[in-house]
Design a protein around this motif. Structure first.
Motif, mmCIF file in Angstrom:
data_model
loop_
_atom_site.group_PDB
_atom_site.id
_atom_site.type_symbol
_atom_site.label_atom_id
_atom_site.label_comp_id
_atom_site.label_asym_id
_atom_site.label_seq_id
_atom_site.Cartn_x
_atom_site.Cartn_y
_atom_site.Cartn_z
ATOM 1 N N THR A 383 0.850 -1.191 0.000
ATOM 2 C CA THR A 383 0.000 0.000 0.000
ATOM 3 C C THR A 383 0.881 1.233 0.000
ATOM 4 O OG1 THR A 383 -1.786 -1.095 1.201
ATOM 5 C CG2 THR A 383 -1.763 1.301 1.247
ATOM 6 N N PHE A 384 0.651 2.098 -0.974
ATOM 7 C CA PHE A 384 1.392 3.354 -1.111
ATOM 8 C C PHE A 384 0.458 4.480 -0.680
ATOM 9 C CE2 PHE A 384 2.881 7.055 -3.541
ATOM 10 C CZ PHE A 384 4.246 7.016 -3.307
ATOM 11 N N GLY A 385 0.774 5.147 0.417
ATOM 12 C CA GLY A 385 -0.069 6.219 0.934
ATOM 13 C C GLY A 385 0.318 7.570 0.376
ATOM 14 N N LEU A 386 -0.652 8.277 -0.200
ATOM 15 C CA LEU A 386 -0.451 9.645 -0.687
ATOM 16 C C LEU A 386 -1.205 10.576 0.247
ATOM 17 C CD1 LEU A 386 -0.782 9.793 -4.601
ATOM 18 C CD2 LEU A 386 1.126 10.610 -3.226
ATOM 19 N N VAL A 387 -0.491 11.448 0.934
ATOM 20 C CA VAL A 387 -1.128 12.290 1.930
ATOM 21 C C VAL A 387 -0.811 13.753 1.672
ATOM 22 C CG1 VAL A 387 0.778 12.155 3.585
ATOM 23 C CG2 VAL A 387 -1.530 12.552 4.418
ATOM 24 N N THR A 395 -5.426 13.336 -5.751
ATOM 25 C CA THR A 395 -6.482 12.708 -6.551
ATOM 26 C C THR A 395 -6.134 12.727 -8.028
ATOM 27 O OG1 THR A 395 -8.201 13.246 -4.933
ATOM 28 C CG2 THR A 395 -8.920 12.874 -7.197
ATOM 29 N N THR A 396 -5.488 13.791 -8.494
ATOM 30 C CA THR A 396 -5.099 13.879 -9.906
ATOM 31 C C THR A 396 -4.140 12.758 -10.267
ATOM 32 O OG1 THR A 396 -5.380 16.281 -9.862
ATOM 33 C CG2 THR A 396 -4.084 15.373 -11.664
ATOM 34 N N VAL A 517 -6.849 2.245 -6.634
ATOM 35 C CA VAL A 517 -6.631 3.594 -6.115
ATOM 36 C C VAL A 517 -7.828 3.946 -5.236
ATOM 37 C CG1 VAL A 517 -6.352 6.036 -6.685
ATOM 38 C CG2 VAL A 517 -5.277 4.285 -8.125
ATOM 39 N N ALA A 518 -7.595 4.083 -3.936
ATOM 40 C CA ALA A 518 -8.656 4.407 -2.981
ATOM 41 C C ALA A 518 -8.556 5.887 -2.634
ATOM 42 C CB ALA A 518 -8.518 3.548 -1.727
ATOM 43 N N ASP A 519 -9.476 6.681 -3.179
ATOM 44 C CA ASP A 519 -9.418 8.136 -3.030
ATOM 45 C C ASP A 519 -10.286 8.583 -1.850
ATOM 46 O OD1 ASP A 519 -9.105 10.833 -3.369
ATOM 47 O OD2 ASP A 519 -10.400 10.989 -5.121
ATOM 48 N N GLU A 520 -9.638 8.888 -0.723
ATOM 49 C CA GLU A 520 -10.348 9.325 0.493
ATOM 50 C C GLU A 520 -11.544 8.407 0.774
ATOM 51 O OE1 GLU A 520 -9.383 11.720 2.464
ATOM 52 O OE2 GLU A 520 -8.364 13.288 1.349
ATOM 53 N N PRO A 521 -11.336 7.098 0.854
ATOM 54 C CA PRO A 521 -12.490 6.187 0.935
ATOM 55 C C PRO A 521 -13.240 6.219 2.249
ATOM 56 C CG PRO A 521 -10.453 4.961 1.206
ATOM 57 C CD PRO A 521 -10.059 6.367 0.860
ATOM 58 N N VAL A 522 -12.670 6.823 3.299
ATOM 59 C CA VAL A 522 -13.347 6.804 4.605
ATOM 60 C C VAL A 522 -13.511 8.193 5.209
ATOM 61 C CG1 VAL A 522 -12.592 4.450 5.141
ATOM 62 C CG2 VAL A 522 -11.152 6.379 5.808
ATOM 63 N N VAL A 551 -5.223 7.340 -0.888
ATOM 64 C CA VAL A 551 -5.180 8.805 -0.900
ATOM 65 C C VAL A 551 -5.959 9.349 0.293
ATOM 66 C CG1 VAL A 551 -5.860 10.871 -2.192
ATOM 67 C CG2 VAL A 551 -4.956 8.879 -3.409
ATOM 68 N N SER A 552 -5.339 10.224 1.065
ATOM 69 C CA SER A 552 -6.024 10.794 2.224
ATOM 70 C C SER A 552 -5.318 12.062 2.681
ATOM 71 C CB SER A 552 -6.060 9.781 3.377
ATOM 72 O OG SER A 552 -6.695 10.324 4.517
ATOM 73 N N HIS A 553 -6.051 12.892 3.467
ATOM 74 C CA HIS A 553 -5.417 14.049 4.104
ATOM 75 C C HIS A 553 -5.075 13.740 5.558
ATOM 76 C CE1 HIS A 553 -9.804 14.672 4.994
ATOM 77 N NE2 HIS A 553 -9.303 14.836 6.188
ATOM 78 N N ASP A 554 -5.429 12.543 6.031
ATOM 79 C CA ASP A 554 -5.269 12.173 7.435
ATOM 80 C C ASP A 554 -4.103 11.203 7.583
ATOM 81 O OD1 ASP A 554 -5.479 11.186 10.024
ATOM 82 O OD2 ASP A 554 -7.670 11.209 10.018
#
Length: 676
Positions: A383-387, A395-396, A517-522, A551-554
C-alpha cells in the motif's frame, strides 16, 4: 454557576407514513457560559436532531413532543415561530455541517454576514458591512476586506467555514451550536477552525455545543462530553474522565475504533458490528445491546436507567472501566514475503497541467500546475499512501494511474509496460488491472441501477463469463465485502454510507484488478464504519495480494494502511519513505504539521498540540511560490527557501525529503533521490 442552556427531558418525533420515529427520547443536557460540551455518537443517534430542536429548525415532519429547552431563562420550546426568529442568530447560532449548501450562491459574502445585524439590530448597510469586516477579522480570515465582495464559490472549503462562523457570531450570540463543523475539511484546516471556535468562546464567554462523531475532535476542545446512542444519553462525564475511565461500552467502542497516533504498533481496529437501532420501531431493553459484547438477558429485557456518580452519569448494567486494551493480530500487521518484491507500478516525471481559458474563442491564458515532476514506484501487494491537503494533486495522480486523466508529461508503467503517457491513451484492457474506489460512493453509483447491475456492468463490458456466471460473481463480490447477496436487488439510496462504500469497493474488485486507487475512501464515514472499511481493505489485500494507492489528508489513517508514505504539497512530493520512518521521524516541517493537526483521542496530548499545526491557506497552483513551495507557511523558512528549490536528501533507508532546514539530520549530505 447557573446554566446558560438547560435541555430537560426532550423528546423529538418525526412523522412517517405509518408511525412516529422517536429520534430523541427523554434527553437532558446543560451548558454553562464559556463552556464547551461535546455531543458525540454515530450518524443516526440523534445528535444533529438535538441541535436542530434547540434552534427550532426541525424539518416539517418533525416536532418537539415533550420537554423544555431553556436558554438564558427563555423556554425556546414554547415560543411561536415569530418569537423564535428573534432568538436565532441573536442569542443562539448554528454552524451547519456543509457550508456550501448553507450559503446563498447569489449573495456576496459581506451582505450575507451583515444580514443578521440589519435584521436583529436595525443596522444600516454601512454599519452592517463594518461589522461583517470585524467578525471576518475575528475568525482570522485572510485578506478579510477583499472577501466582503466575493461570492461563496470563490472561496475554499476552509474559508467558507470561516464565513459561516462569522455569520453565527455577527450578533454575538450566547450559545453557538457547531454541528460537525470540520467533517469535510483537511486536518490542517480542521485544526484552525477548532482553534478559532475555542478562542472565541473564551473571548466572548460563549457556550458551545460541539456535535461530532469523532472522539479525537472533542478530546482537546470540550470541557464535558455527552455520548448519545439511539436517541438517548449513554454517558456523560468531564472530558478527561470520559477518555481515561469511561463506563459505557459504546463510549469505549467509539474510542477503540479510531486509528491512534499514540499506538506504537499497527493493529486491527475494533469496529462496532451492526447498525444503530431503527427508531421507527419499539425498542425493548438497552438500545446498544444488539451490538454489545457485554449484553445479558437483563440488558435485552429492560432499558438501563442513568446511574449518577457525582457529576458523571451512565446507562449500563455492566459498565466497563476505561479504554479497551489493544489486541495485536500478527497476521494483520505483517505480510510474509514468499518471494522478492515485484515492482507493479512505476511513475516517472509525472506532470499534469490544466489549461485556464478565457474569451469568446476560449484561448489559453494560464495553467493550473496540479502535479509537478512526481516519481515513485509500488511493489506488488503493498500500500502506497499519498497524503496532503486538498489541492496538492493526490487525486489527480490517482486518476492518471487508472487512466481517467492523461499526463501532460511523464510516464506511468504497469507491470513493466507503459500504460499512460502524453501520446499513449490506455486501452480498456490496460485499465482493467487498475481500478478506482471513489471518495463519495453515492455520487459514483448510478442511482437508477440496482446493485446487481452496478456490479455486473464491468463484467458485461469486458465480456467476462456467461450471464449465470456473472450473477454468481456479483453474489460472491457482495459476500467478500460483508454484504448479503440479497443486496443485489436494491438501489444505492437504500443503503447507509458505509454500505455504499462497500458496494463501491466491490465494484472496484469486479474484474480482479491488481491495483486499486482508494481516493479518500473513509473521510466522510463515522469512525466505527471507517474502522470496518479499513479492516476490510486490509483483509482483502492479504487474500488477493492487492496493491493500493491510498489517498487521504489524514496521516493517522494513512499510517494505519500504508507500507510507504509520500507527503505531497502543491503538486510535489516533499517527503517519502517507509511508513514507520515518515510517521515516527518526519524530516519535513509540513509532514510534522500534518501530524500535529491529526485529532488525538487523548485530552492532555490534544491540548499540548494547540498552536503547532500548519497555519494559513494553500497558495494558488496557478502561480506557486518560487523555490520551496511550502515556504509561505513554513516556520523555518529563510531567504534560500525563496530562491532555491530544495533537493532531496536521504534520511536512512528509503526515507527522503526535500527541505533546506529539515527536522532531523540527513544520513549523508547531498545524497539525492529520484523524487522531485
Amino acid at each position: 454557576m447557573s446554566s446558560l442552556l438547560s435541555v430537560n427531558n426532550l423528546k423529538v418525533q418525526f412523522a412517517t407514513r405509518k408511525t412516529f420515529a422517536t429520534a430523541v427520547d427523554d434527553f437532558s443536557l446543560s451548558i454553562n457560559p464559556g463552556e464547551c460540551v461535546g455531543l458525540v455518537g454515530e450518524s443516526g443517534c440523534g445528535k444533529t436532531t438535538t441541535g436542530l430542536a434547540i434552534m427550532r429548525l426541525l424539518p416539517g415532519n418533525g416536532h418537539i413532543a415533550s420537554g423544555n429547552i431553556v436558554l438564558d431563562g427563555v423556554d425556546l420550546a414554547t415560543l411561536s415561530e415569530k418569537e423564535m426568529q428573534s432568538q436565532r442568530g441573536r442569542t443562539v447560532a448554528l454552524i451547519p455541517q456543509d457550508p456550501m449548501s448553507s450559503l446563498n450562491p447569489t449573495m456576496k459574502i459581506g451582505n450575507q454576514i451583515g444580514e443578521g445585524v440589519r435584521i436583529h439590530e436595525g443596522a444600516s448597510e454601512e454599519e452592517a458591512r463594518k461589522r461583517a469586516l470585524e467578525v471576518l477579522e475575528m475568525v482570522e480570515m485572510p485578506r478579510p476586506a477583499e472577501r466582503l465582495d466575493q461570492y461563496p464559490f470563490e472561496l475554499s472549503g476552509g474559508l467558507r467555514q470561516r464565513v459561516i462562523i462569522a455569520m453565527g457570531l455577527v450578533c454575538r450570540p450566547k450559545l453557538l451550536i457547531a454541528d460537525e463543523p470540520t467533517t469535510a475539511l483537511d486536518v490542517t484546516i480542521q485544526a484552525q477552525i477548532l482553534d478559532i471556535i475555542d478562542n472565541l468562546r473564551t473571548e466572548l464567554n460563549m457556550g458551545v455545543l460541539l456535535i461530532t462523531h469523532d472522539m479525537g475532535v472533542i478530546a482537546g476542545r470540550s470541557d464535558r462530553v455527552v455520548v448519545m446512542y439511539g436517541g438517548v444519553k449513554a454517558e456523560e462525564a468531564s472530558t478527561d474522565e470520559l477518555f481515561t475511565s469511561m463506563h459505557h461500552p459504546y463510549a469505549q467502542a467509539l474510542l477503540a475504533s479510531m486509528p491512534n497516533l499514540e499506538n506504537a504498533t499497527k493493529h486491527e481496529l475494533a469496529s462496532i458490528a451492526g447498525l444503530p437501532p431503527d427508531l421507527t420501531k419499539e425498542i425493548v431493553g438497552c438500545r446498544f445491546a444488539p451490538r454489545c459484547a457485554f449484553a445479558t438477558d437483563q440488558c435485552r429485557a429492560q432499558e438501563p436507567p442513568l446511574t449518577f456518580v457525582g457529576d458523571r452519569a451512565y446507562a449500563c448494567y455492566h459498565p466497563v472501566d476505561g479504554p479497551r486494551p489493544v489486541v495485536i493480530r500478527p497476521d494483520f500487521v505483517a505480510r510474509v514475503a514468499t518471494a522478492p518484491a515485484k515492482e507493479i507500478l512505476k511513475v516517472e516525471g509525472l506532470v499534469k497541467e490544466f489549461a485556464i481559458k478565457a474569451g469568446l474563442v476560449r484561448h489559453k491564458v494560464g495553467a493550473i500546475s496540479a502535479v509537478s515532476n512526481v516519481s515513485f514506484s509500488i511493489n506488488e501487494g503493498e500500500t502506497f499512501g499519498l497524503v496532503g491537503e486538498s489541492g496538492c494533486g493526490k487525486t489527480t495522480i490517482g486518476r492518471m494511474v487508472v487512466g481517467l486523466e492523461l499526463p501532460t508529461a511523464g510516464t506511468i508503467s504497469f507491470d513493466g509496460n507503459v500504460v499512460s503517457a502524453k501520446n499513449h491513451k490506455p486501452s480498456r484492457e490496460d485499465r482493467r488491472q487498475r481500478q478506482m474506489m471513489f471518495q463519495d460512493p453515492y455520487s459514483s453509483l448510478n442511482p437508477r441501477m440496482k446493485v446487481s447491475q452496478i456490479l455486473g456492468e464491468p463484467l458485461l463490458v469486458q465480456r467476462e463469463g456467461s450471464k449465470s456466471e456473472q450473477v454468481e460473481r456479483v453474489s460472491a463480490l457482495l459476500l467478500s465485502v460483508g454484504l448479503e447477496p440479497s443486496a443485489a436487488d436494491r438501489y444505492p439510496h437504500e443503503f447507509s454510507g458505509g454500505q455504499r462504500q462497500r458496494i463501491g469497493f466491490a465494484r472496484a474488485l469486479a474484474l480482479n484488478p491488481r491495483l486499486i486507487v482508494a481516493d479518500e475512501p473513509v473521510s466522510a464515514l463515522d469512525v466505527s464504519i471507517q474502522a470496518q472499511i479499513l479492516n476490510l481493505m486490509k483483509d482483502l489485500q492479504r487474500e488477493h495480494n492487492l496493491s493500493y494507492i491510498f489517498v487521504s489528508h489524514d496521516l493517522a489513517v494513512v499510517y494505519y494502511m500504508a507500507d510507504t508514505i509520500a507527503v505531497m504539497y502543491l503538486g510535489k512530493i516533499v517527503e517519502i519513505g517507509d511508513a514507520e520512518s515518515v510517521f515516527r521521524s518526519p524530516a519535513h516541517p509540513y509532514t510534522q504539521g500534518l501530524l500535529d493537526a491529526v485529532p488525538v483521542p487523548n485530552p492532555a496530548e490534544a491540548r499540548s498540540r494547540r498552536g503547532r499545526q500548519v497555519t494559513g491557506e494553500l497558495p494558488s497552483a496557478v502561480n506557486p511560490p518560487s523555490g520551496c513551495r511550502f515556504r509561505t507557511r513554513c516556520p523555518k523558512a529563510q531567504d534560500i527557501c525563496a530562491n532555491v528549490e530544495p533537493p532531496f536528501e536521504n534520511f536512512g533507508g528509503t526515507h527522503q525529503a526535500a527541505c533546506h532546514f529539515p527536522l532531523i539530520a540527513p544520513v549523508s549530505i547531498g545524497a539525492r533521490a529520484s523524487h522531485s
